[in-house]
Design a protein around this motif. Structure first.
Motif, PDB file in Angstrom:
ATOM      1  N   GLN A  37      30.548  71.329   1.979  1.00  0.00           N
ATOM      2  CA  GLN A  37      29.689  71.315   3.165  1.00  0.00           C
ATOM      3  C   GLN A  37      30.127  70.204   4.120  1.00  0.00           C
ATOM      4  O   GLN A  37      30.519  69.122   3.682  1.00  0.00           O
ATOM      5  CB  GLN A  37      28.227  71.079   2.759  1.00  0.00           C
ATOM      6  CG  GLN A  37      27.612  72.244   2.005  1.00  0.00           C
ATOM      7  CD  GLN A  37      27.553  73.493   2.871  1.00  0.00           C
ATOM      8  OE1 GLN A  37      27.079  73.472   3.995  1.00  0.00           O
ATOM      9  NE2 GLN A  37      28.071  74.591   2.330  1.00  0.00           N
ATOM     10  N   PRO A  38      30.054  70.455   5.440  1.00  0.00           N
ATOM     11  CA  PRO A  38      30.431  69.423   6.401  1.00  0.00           C
ATOM     12  C   PRO A  38      29.466  68.239   6.328  1.00  0.00           C
ATOM     13  O   PRO A  38      28.282  68.403   6.017  1.00  0.00           O
ATOM     14  CB  PRO A  38      30.329  70.124   7.752  1.00  0.00           C
ATOM     15  CG  PRO A  38      29.449  71.297   7.526  1.00  0.00           C
ATOM     16  CD  PRO A  38      29.620  71.691   6.090  1.00  0.00           C
ATOM     17  N   ARG A  41      33.548  67.501  12.067  1.00  0.00           N
ATOM     18  CA  ARG A  41      34.834  67.306  12.748  1.00  0.00           C
ATOM     19  C   ARG A  41      34.845  66.028  13.594  1.00  0.00           C
ATOM     20  O   ARG A  41      33.814  65.618  14.110  1.00  0.00           O
ATOM     21  CB  ARG A  41      35.149  68.509  13.625  1.00  0.00           C
ATOM     22  CG  ARG A  41      35.317  69.777  12.819  1.00  0.00           C
ATOM     23  CD  ARG A  41      35.730  70.962  13.685  1.00  0.00           C
ATOM     24  NE  ARG A  41      35.662  72.188  12.920  1.00  0.00           N
ATOM     25  CZ  ARG A  41      36.551  72.575  12.026  1.00  0.00           C
ATOM     26  NH1 ARG A  41      37.607  71.836  11.785  1.00  0.00           N
ATOM     27  NH2 ARG A  41      36.407  73.707  11.364  1.00  0.00           N
ATOM     28  N   ARG A 101      38.392  66.621   9.565  1.00  0.00           N
ATOM     29  CA  ARG A 101      37.062  67.076   9.171  1.00  0.00           C
ATOM     30  C   ARG A 101      36.663  66.362   7.890  1.00  0.00           C
ATOM     31  O   ARG A 101      37.499  66.145   7.004  1.00  0.00           O
ATOM     32  CB  ARG A 101      37.089  68.583   8.933  1.00  0.00           C
ATOM     33  CG  ARG A 101      35.718  69.191   8.733  1.00  0.00           C
ATOM     34  CD  ARG A 101      35.797  70.699   8.902  1.00  0.00           C
ATOM     35  NE  ARG A 101      34.459  71.259   8.916  1.00  0.00           N
ATOM     36  CZ  ARG A 101      34.057  72.252   8.142  1.00  0.00           C
ATOM     37  NH1 ARG A 101      34.893  72.810   7.298  1.00  0.00           N
ATOM     38  NH2 ARG A 101      32.824  72.699   8.216  1.00  0.00           N
ATOM     39  N   THR A 106      34.096  66.510   4.665  1.00  0.00           N
ATOM     40  CA  THR A 106      33.225  67.418   3.918  1.00  0.00           C
ATOM     41  C   THR A 106      32.762  66.749   2.632  1.00  0.00           C
ATOM     42  O   THR A 106      33.292  65.718   2.228  1.00  0.00           O
ATOM     43  CB  THR A 106      33.969  68.723   3.553  1.00  0.00           C
ATOM     44  OG1 THR A 106      35.158  68.381   2.845  1.00  0.00           O
ATOM     45  CG2 THR A 106      34.312  69.542   4.791  1.00  0.00           C
ATOM     46  N   ASP A 136      30.914  65.266  14.072  1.00  0.00           N
ATOM     47  CA  ASP A 136      29.872  66.089  14.687  1.00  0.00           C
ATOM     48  C   ASP A 136      29.141  66.874  13.596  1.00  0.00           C
ATOM     49  O   ASP A 136      29.359  66.639  12.398  1.00  0.00           O
ATOM     50  CB  ASP A 136      30.468  67.012  15.757  1.00  0.00           C
ATOM     51  CG  ASP A 136      31.463  68.035  15.201  1.00  0.00           C
ATOM     52  OD1 ASP A 136      31.515  68.244  13.967  1.00  0.00           O
ATOM     53  OD2 ASP A 136      32.192  68.631  16.014  1.00  0.00           O
ATOM     54  N   ASP A 137      28.284  67.794  13.994  1.00  0.00           N
ATOM     55  CA  ASP A 137      27.480  68.554  13.025  1.00  0.00           C
ATOM     56  C   ASP A 137      28.332  69.394  12.081  1.00  0.00           C
ATOM     57  O   ASP A 137      27.894  69.740  10.986  1.00  0.00           O
ATOM     58  CB  ASP A 137      26.480  69.466  13.748  1.00  0.00           C
ATOM     59  CG  ASP A 137      25.357  68.671  14.391  1.00  0.00           C
ATOM     60  OD1 ASP A 137      25.165  67.492  14.028  1.00  0.00           O
ATOM     61  OD2 ASP A 137      24.677  69.221  15.267  1.00  0.00           O
ATOM     62  N   ASP A 138      29.555  69.721  12.500  1.00  0.00           N
ATOM     63  CA  ASP A 138      30.452  70.523  11.675  1.00  0.00           C
ATOM     64  C   ASP A 138      31.430  69.641  10.887  1.00  0.00           C
ATOM     65  O   ASP A 138      32.388  70.132  10.303  1.00  0.00           O
ATOM     66  CB  ASP A 138      31.211  71.518  12.563  1.00  0.00           C
ATOM     67  CG  ASP A 138      31.819  72.654  11.757  1.00  0.00           C
ATOM     68  OD1 ASP A 138      31.227  73.053  10.736  1.00  0.00           O
ATOM     69  OD2 ASP A 138      32.909  73.128  12.146  1.00  0.00           O
TER      70      ASP A 138
END
Length: 85
Positions: free
Chosen positions: A19-20, A42, A11, A13, A38-40
Motif C-alpha cells: 500500500q502507498p 509518489r 514511490r 510503499t 503524495d496520497d499515492d
C-alpha cells in the motif's frame, strides 16, 4: 562551468502489503533537499547534484530507511522504497 544536476522520482510503499504511504519524508543527505510523498506514495526531488546520493526515508510508525541512488546529469533516477512497520 554549469552545475550538473538531475531529478529523483519514486514511490514509498508499505513492505507488508504494497500500500502507498502518504506524507513520508524523503531527504537527500547533505543537500538540504527533500520532498514528501503524495496520497499515492509518489515523490519528486528536482535539481539534485549529479552523482551518488543517499536518501533517508522516514514516516512515523515505520522504520527509517536509507538508500543510495545515482543521479545523472539531466536524467531521472528512480528510488522506490518499501518501509517496514
Amino acid at each position: 562551468r554549469q552545475r550538473r544536476a538531475g531529478t529523483i522520482r519514486g514511490r514509498v510503499t508499505e513492505a507488508a502489503n504494497g500500500q502507498p504511504i502518504a506524507a513520508a519524508q524523503i531527504a537527500v543527505e547533505g543537500q538540504g533537499r527533500g520532498a514528501s510523498t503524495d496520497d499515492d506514495g509518489r515523490f519528486t526531488i528536482a535539481d539534485v547534484p549529479a552523482g551518488r546520493q543517499r536518501l533517508v526515508v522516514r514516516r512515523i510508525g515505520f522504520e527509517s530507511q536509507t538508500i543510495t541512488v545515482t543521479v545523472t546529469d539531466g536524467g531521472t533516477a528512480t528510488a522506490d522504497v518499501a518501509l517496514v512497520r
